[in-house]
Design a protein around this motif. Structure first.
Motif, PDB file in Angstrom:
ATOM      1  N   ALA A  49      35.932  23.825  61.919  1.00 33.75           N
ATOM      2  CA  ALA A  49      34.487  23.575  61.928  1.00 33.75           C
ATOM      3  C   ALA A  49      33.934  23.606  63.346  1.00 33.75           C
ATOM      4  O   ALA A  49      32.859  24.164  63.595  1.00 33.75           O
ATOM      5  CB  ALA A  49      34.186  22.230  61.274  1.00 33.75           C
ATOM      6  N   ALA A  50      34.673  23.032  64.298  1.00 32.13           N
ATOM      7  CA  ALA A  50      34.217  23.050  65.689  1.00 32.13           C
ATOM      8  C   ALA A  50      34.124  24.472  66.211  1.00 32.13           C
ATOM      9  O   ALA A  50      33.151  24.851  66.876  1.00 32.13           O
ATOM     10  CB  ALA A  50      35.162  22.217  66.558  1.00 32.13           C
ATOM     11  N   HIS A  51      35.127  25.278  65.897  1.00 28.69           N
ATOM     12  CA  HIS A  51      35.132  26.671  66.343  1.00 28.69           C
ATOM     13  C   HIS A  51      33.993  27.443  65.676  1.00 28.69           C
ATOM     14  O   HIS A  51      33.311  28.254  66.314  1.00 28.69           O
ATOM     15  CB  HIS A  51      36.478  27.303  66.016  1.00 28.69           C
TER      16      HIS A  51
ATOM     17  N   GLU B 240      35.781  11.402  67.180  1.00 31.56           N
ATOM     18  CA  GLU B 240      36.995  12.075  66.717  1.00 31.56           C
ATOM     19  C   GLU B 240      38.253  11.392  67.261  1.00 31.56           C
ATOM     20  O   GLU B 240      38.343  11.067  68.450  1.00 31.56           O
ATOM     21  CB  GLU B 240      36.973  13.546  67.154  1.00 31.56           C
ATOM     22  N   THR B 241      39.223  11.206  66.383  1.00 34.07           N
ATOM     23  CA  THR B 241      40.462  10.528  66.768  1.00 34.07           C
ATOM     24  C   THR B 241      41.649  11.467  66.908  1.00 34.07           C
ATOM     25  O   THR B 241      42.630  11.123  67.565  1.00 34.07           O
ATOM     26  CB  THR B 241      40.812   9.437  65.745  1.00 34.07           C
ATOM     27  N   ASP B 242      41.594  12.635  66.297  1.00 38.02           N
ATOM     28  CA  ASP B 242      42.699  13.595  66.415  1.00 38.02           C
ATOM     29  C   ASP B 242      42.561  14.368  67.733  1.00 38.02           C
ATOM     30  O   ASP B 242      41.495  14.936  68.032  1.00 38.02           O
ATOM     31  CB  ASP B 242      42.681  14.567  65.233  1.00 38.02           C
ATOM     32  N   ALA B 243      43.625  14.422  68.508  1.00 37.22           N
ATOM     33  CA  ALA B 243      43.548  15.011  69.850  1.00 37.22           C
ATOM     34  C   ALA B 243      43.211  16.499  69.823  1.00 37.22           C
ATOM     35  O   ALA B 243      42.375  16.972  70.594  1.00 37.22           O
ATOM     36  CB  ALA B 243      44.869  14.791  70.593  1.00 37.22           C
ATOM     37  N   ARG B 244      43.852  17.260  68.937  1.00 36.99           N
ATOM     38  CA  ARG B 244      43.592  18.696  68.900  1.00 36.99           C
ATOM     39  C   ARG B 244      42.157  18.988  68.471  1.00 36.99           C
ATOM     40  O   ARG B 244      41.513  19.902  68.992  1.00 36.99           O
ATOM     41  CB  ARG B 244      44.571  19.404  67.966  1.00 36.99           C
ATOM     42  N   VAL B 245      41.662  18.216  67.541  1.00 36.56           N
ATOM     43  CA  VAL B 245      40.275  18.401  67.106  1.00 36.56           C
ATOM     44  C   VAL B 245      39.322  17.996  68.216  1.00 36.56           C
ATOM     45  O   VAL B 245      38.334  18.693  68.499  1.00 36.56           O
ATOM     46  CB  VAL B 245      39.987  17.592  65.827  1.00 36.56           C
ATOM     47  N   LEU B 246      39.597  16.898  68.874  1.00 37.23           N
ATOM     48  CA  LEU B 246      38.740  16.443  69.965  1.00 37.23           C
ATOM     49  C   LEU B 246      38.656  17.492  71.068  1.00 37.23           C
ATOM     50  O   LEU B 246      37.568  17.777  71.587  1.00 37.23           O
ATOM     51  CB  LEU B 246      39.270  15.124  70.528  1.00 37.23           C
ATOM     52  N   ALA B 247      39.791  18.082  71.417  1.00 34.24           N
ATOM     53  CA  ALA B 247      39.775  19.137  72.442  1.00 34.24           C
ATOM     54  C   ALA B 247      38.906  20.304  72.000  1.00 34.24           C
ATOM     55  O   ALA B 247      38.146  20.864  72.799  1.00 34.24           O
ATOM     56  CB  ALA B 247      41.205  19.604  72.732  1.00 34.24           C
TER      57      ALA B 247
ATOM     58  N   VAL C  77      36.383  20.193  69.899  1.00 40.89           N
ATOM     59  CA  VAL C  77      34.983  19.766  69.909  1.00 40.89           C
ATOM     60  C   VAL C  77      34.422  19.807  71.329  1.00 40.89           C
ATOM     61  O   VAL C  77      33.315  20.305  71.566  1.00 40.89           O
ATOM     62  CB  VAL C  77      34.865  18.346  69.310  1.00 40.89           C
ATOM     63  N   LEU C  78      35.170  19.287  72.290  1.00 36.44           N
ATOM     64  CA  LEU C  78      34.708  19.289  73.681  1.00 36.44           C
ATOM     65  C   LEU C  78      34.506  20.714  74.188  1.00 36.44           C
ATOM     66  O   LEU C  78      33.536  21.007  74.892  1.00 36.44           O
ATOM     67  CB  LEU C  78      35.701  18.546  74.566  1.00 36.44           C
ATOM     68  N   ARG C  79      35.415  21.615  73.826  1.00 38.98           N
ATOM     69  CA  ARG C  79      35.290  23.002  74.282  1.00 38.98           C
ATOM     70  C   ARG C  79      34.094  23.684  73.622  1.00 38.98           C
ATOM     71  O   ARG C  79      33.364  24.441  74.279  1.00 38.98           O
ATOM     72  CB  ARG C  79      36.584  23.760  74.006  1.00 38.98           C
ATOM     73  N   ALA C  80      33.900  23.453  72.333  1.00 41.18           N
ATOM     74  CA  ALA C  80      32.756  24.058  71.653  1.00 41.18           C
ATOM     75  C   ALA C  80      31.446  23.520  72.222  1.00 41.18           C
ATOM     76  O   ALA C  80      30.473  24.268  72.397  1.00 41.18           O
ATOM     77  CB  ALA C  80      32.831  23.774  70.156  1.00 41.18           C
ATOM     78  N   TRP C  81      31.423  22.251  72.527  1.00 41.59           N
ATOM     79  CA  TRP C  81      30.214  21.617  73.051  1.00 41.59           C
ATOM     80  C   TRP C  81      29.888  22.138  74.446  1.00 41.59           C
ATOM     81  O   TRP C  81      28.764  22.531  74.741  1.00 41.59           O
ATOM     82  CB  TRP C  81      30.425  20.115  73.057  1.00 41.59           C
TER      83      TRP C  81
ATOM     84  N   VAL D 172      43.179  17.611  75.607  1.00 39.00           N
ATOM     85  CA  VAL D 172      41.905  16.923  75.792  1.00 39.00           C
ATOM     86  C   VAL D 172      41.570  16.851  77.275  1.00 39.00           C
ATOM     87  O   VAL D 172      40.428  17.120  77.684  1.00 39.00           O
ATOM     88  CB  VAL D 172      41.964  15.508  75.175  1.00 39.00           C
ATOM     89  N   ARG D 173      42.549  16.488  78.092  1.00 35.82           N
ATOM     90  CA  ARG D 173      42.285  16.416  79.541  1.00 35.82           C
ATOM     91  C   ARG D 173      41.862  17.777  80.090  1.00 35.82           C
ATOM     92  O   ARG D 173      40.998  17.874  80.973  1.00 35.82           O
ATOM     93  CB  ARG D 173      43.521  15.920  80.299  1.00 35.82           C
ATOM     94  N   ALA D 174      42.451  18.856  79.564  1.00 38.23           N
ATOM     95  CA  ALA D 174      42.104  20.200  80.042  1.00 38.23           C
ATOM     96  C   ALA D 174      40.685  20.600  79.659  1.00 38.23           C
ATOM     97  O   ALA D 174      40.114  21.508  80.274  1.00 38.23           O
ATOM     98  CB  ALA D 174      43.101  21.225  79.493  1.00 38.23           C
ATOM     99  N   ALA D 175      40.110  19.938  78.649  1.00 36.35           N
ATOM    100  CA  ALA D 175      38.738  20.246  78.236  1.00 36.35           C
ATOM    101  C   ALA D 175      37.706  19.500  79.068  1.00 36.35           C
ATOM    102  O   ALA D 175      36.529  19.859  79.056  1.00 36.35           O
ATOM    103  CB  ALA D 175      38.556  19.911  76.756  1.00 36.35           C
TER     104      ALA D 175
END
Length: 443
Positions: free
Chosen positions: A220-222, A253-260, A262-266, A290-293
């Protein structure tokens, strides 16, 4: 030249994978439906070889993808069976609509659905292979023959060509069968949703953020990123709604891969007042993705002290991807300050090649001409990757450094593709002027 001669040369070109030569022969009058030694049209030869370029040249030159073959199949059906979305698209001349009208389209769609179901249940070893320049697909053995499992992407594109609006939930299910954004099935669904700019589509994608499966939420984020892009000026883009949605999602968001994701899409397409503060709260997140985002959330804006300090910390991260992401943003602010300079110089000696490449890019393009910057660039002249050596030589030239002549020699014979690089032209011109200036002075 005789037509027979053109046909023989076209056969040879397609069998050798010579798409450019095939195009020249077709433009010269060769028959696009020329048959090979086995009596099958050359489009079948290209399909069997997974040669999307040759298939595309033949199809755009007029080859018939729906031509009935002795076994009852067609070139298009053979391409669908083979499972490469790139080959199917090429076989349809990258424009599925006109070639899918009537019974041919119904038959192609039924074949794609059947093969999608079968490839999804196949067991045994799978091998990842490229499908096009940007995506990959799994290759497997099914019914005794090797096929590629891109049937989900094929089905998605055929439905679109036939005017079928597949429900967003079904597209998401199709994408997450292979939960990797580089897989052709995932990418085809994202790309399609980017074309479907309606309130209904946007709402259905946005609703997936509540899906219990993390892969669906990541999809969904993508897809929201894709829906925001203004492709060829198409509207609406739902930019404001998407940005606000992603802003809320990034704090929940609590899942790390999803959070990353979301941050990249945003951060990729939006400018939200809360973006910097939200990104910085994840500087110490335990997940490297997540840190890389985080750096993207502060990119494109003047660095305030908090953002600057965060980036200077992240360039020392234990993960190379994080160091590279932080250095890329910090390097765009190479303003002559010693702390930023030292960080980029250190990254030019990083153990990971991709990080060194990034540092070379930033140091060579920046306006900080301190001696240690030139020394760092000179230290990259032994890199295995030629592009890094070229970038380093370009940077030394911009520094008017006496090591530039040696750097030019260390670039070596130019690899294909680099001849259009602006840095190559600048360094080559510098060397030409140096040699010709020396010759003029000696005369």
């Amino acid at each position: 030249m005789a037509e027979a001669g053109l046909g023989e040369r076209l056969i040879a070109a397609v069998r050798a994978g010579g798409a450019e030569e095939a195009r020249r022969l077709l433009e010269a009058g060769a028959d696009p439906d020329t048959a090979g030694e086995d009596g099958l049209p050359l489009l079948c030869v290209a399909v069997a070889a997974y040669d999307a370029e040759a298939a595309g040249e033949l199809a755009m030159g007029g080859a018939d993808p729906n031509r009935l073959l002795p076994d009852g199949s067609t070139p298009l059906l053979r391409a669908i069976e083979g499972g490469s979305a790139a080959v199917v698209s090429a076989t349809l001349a990258h424009d599925p609509g006109p070639r899918l009208r009537g019974p041919a389209g119904d038959r192609a769609l039924a074949a794609a659905r059947s093969w999608y179901e079968r490839s999804g249940t196949a067991t045994g070893e799978r091998t990842r292979v490229p499908d096009d320049e940007f995506t990959y697909v799994d290759e497997l053995v099914l019914d005794g023959r090797t096929v590629r499992a891109g049937h989900g992407a094929i089905l998605t594109e055929l439905e679109w060509g036939l005017g079928i609006l597949t429900p967003v939930e079904e597209l998401a299910d199709r994408a997450v069968r292979y939960p990797d954004w580089e897989h052709v099935d995932w990418w085809a669904a994202v790309r399609l949703l980017g074309r479907r700019r309606s309130r209904e589509t946007w709402s259905a994608v946005a609703a997936l953020r509540r899906h219990p499966d993390p892969d669906h939420r990541r999809f969904a984020a993508h897809a929201l990123w894709s829906l925001t892009l203004l492709e060829n000026g198409k509207v609406p883009s739902y930019e404001a709604e998407t940005s606000d949605l992603l802003a809320r999602w990034a704090t929940e968001e609590t899942d790390a891969r999803v959070l990353a994701a979301v941050l990249r899409a945003w951060s990729a397409e939006h400018d939200h007042p809360d973006m910097v503060a939200t990104g910085l709260r994840y500087t110490g997140h335990p997940d490297a993705g997540v840190r890389a985002a985080v750096p993207d959330c502060v990119d494109g804006r003047p660095l305030d002290p908090g953002a600057r300090a965060a980036l200077l910390g992240l360039v020392r991260d234990q993960d190379g991807g994080v160091r590279g992401a932080a250095g890329a943003v910090l390097g765009r602010n190479l303003d002559g300050s010693p702390d930023v300079r030292q960080a980029l110089v250190r990254l030019a000696r990083d153990p990971e090649a991709e990080v060194r490449w990034m540092a070379a890019e930033r140091l060579s393009e920046g306006d900080d001409h301190a001696p240690e910057v030139a020394d760092a660039l000179a230290g990259l002249l032994d890199e295995e990757f030629q592009l890094v050596r070229l970038i380093a030589a370009y940077g030394l030239m911009r520094h008017d450094d006496p090591r530039t002549a040696d750097a030019y020699a260390r670039i070596g014979p130019l690899e294909a593709g680099y001849e259009i690089d602006h840095r190559w032209h600048r360094v080559r011109d510098w060397e030409w002027k140096r040699r010709n200036g020396s010759a003029a002075a000696e005369s």
